[in-house]
Design an enzyme around this catalytic site. Structure first.
Site, PDB file in Angstrom:
ATOM      1  N   LYS A 153       8.542   8.852  -0.948  1.00  0.00           N
ATOM      2  CA  LYS A 153       8.085   7.543  -1.393  1.00  0.00           C
ATOM      3  C   LYS A 153       6.899   7.748  -2.342  1.00  0.00           C
ATOM      4  CE  LYS A 153       5.744   3.480   0.593  1.00  0.00           C
ATOM      5  NZ  LYS A 153       5.414   2.787   1.850  1.00  0.00           N
ATOM      6  N   GLU A 195      13.250  -2.314   5.519  1.00  0.00           N
ATOM      7  CA  GLU A 195      12.088  -1.645   6.107  1.00  0.00           C
ATOM      8  C   GLU A 195      11.182  -2.676   6.761  1.00  0.00           C
ATOM      9  OE1 GLU A 195       7.965   0.468   4.552  1.00  0.00           O
ATOM     10  OE2 GLU A 195       9.784   0.727   3.345  1.00  0.00           O
ATOM     11  N   ARG A 197       2.957  -3.437  10.702  1.00  0.00           N
ATOM     12  CA  ARG A 197       1.647  -4.061  10.495  1.00  0.00           C
ATOM     13  C   ARG A 197       1.451  -5.309  11.349  1.00  0.00           C
ATOM     14  NH1 ARG A 197       1.256  -4.024   3.849  1.00  0.00           N
ATOM     15  NH2 ARG A 197       1.593  -1.781   3.539  1.00  0.00           N
TER      16      ARG A 197
END
Length: 214
Positions: A134, A46, A50
């Protein structure tokens, strides 16, 4: 009810006990991290959105490593979702869910792992067609004990806890029947990346790959 991407998402979650959550500085860093993680046996990665290098890195890595599943994390709006898919992301992960994002997520052509922190949020997403979620931020939100308590009233849901997890805590989560994998960044810690210690990253990745879900 047909649940959103359930088979594909479950297969992805069960492919690896740990999904590394990567922050990439630039293309060279993204490549080095990925090579070390793959060498250690982790093939579902993943890339968190950011940093400015995230989307370009997803595009590059998806082409360079077709054997890996390169996904985008920290997806918080429809524009990011579209950009990540265009870059070649094979799955998407969000820290939470809004009404607008939910509308887009339900139309996603790739598996979407939405974030929840409470039973109410989990039930809401379940009603909207999601079974795989999640659990974030896992440790501050109650940890393995809290997540275990959800298995009774919500037996059809499967989780990937992420947030504040290390290899010791990962073992506890993976013992739960409603956990298929965990997300974590301990094997790609900033200090290791700053030091260029990709051998250590590979070693930590190998240890994580040897963990197994219940």
């Amino acid at each position: 009810m047909a649940y959103q991407h359930t088979d594909a998402t479950l297969a992805l979650m069960k492919r690896s006990p740990v999904i590394p959550v990567m922050q990439v500085i630039d293309a060279a860093d993204a490549l080095a991290q990925t090579e070390a993680l793959l060498a250690g046996g982790l093939s579902v990665l993943e890339i968190t959105l950011r940093t400015p290098a995230a989307l370009k890195s997803i595009e590059m890595l998806s082409r360079a490593f077709p054997e890996a599943a390169i996904g985008a994390g920290t997806v918080t709006n429809a524009d990011q979702m579209e950009a990540a898919i265009d870059a070649g992301a094979s799955f998407l992960v969000s820290p939470g869910m809004t009404r607008k994002l939910l509308r887009s997520a339900r139309k996603s052509p790739v598996p979407f792992l939405p974030g929840i922190a409470t039973a109410t949020e989990a039930m809401t997403l379940y009603e909207r067609g999601f079974r795989c979620m999640k659990f974030f931020p896992a440790e501050p939100a109650g940890g393995a004990k809290y997540l275990s308590s959800l298995s009774g009233p919500l037996p059809d849901l499967v989780f990937c806890p992420t947030g504040g997890i290390d290899i010791v805590k990962a073992k506890a989560y993976l013992e739960l029947k409603n956990v298929a994998c965990v997300g974590g960044s301990w094997m790609v810690a900033p200090a290791l990346i700053k030091a260029g210690d990709y051998a250590a990253i590979e070693k930590l990745a190998r240890e994580a790959a040897e963990l197994r879900a219940a």
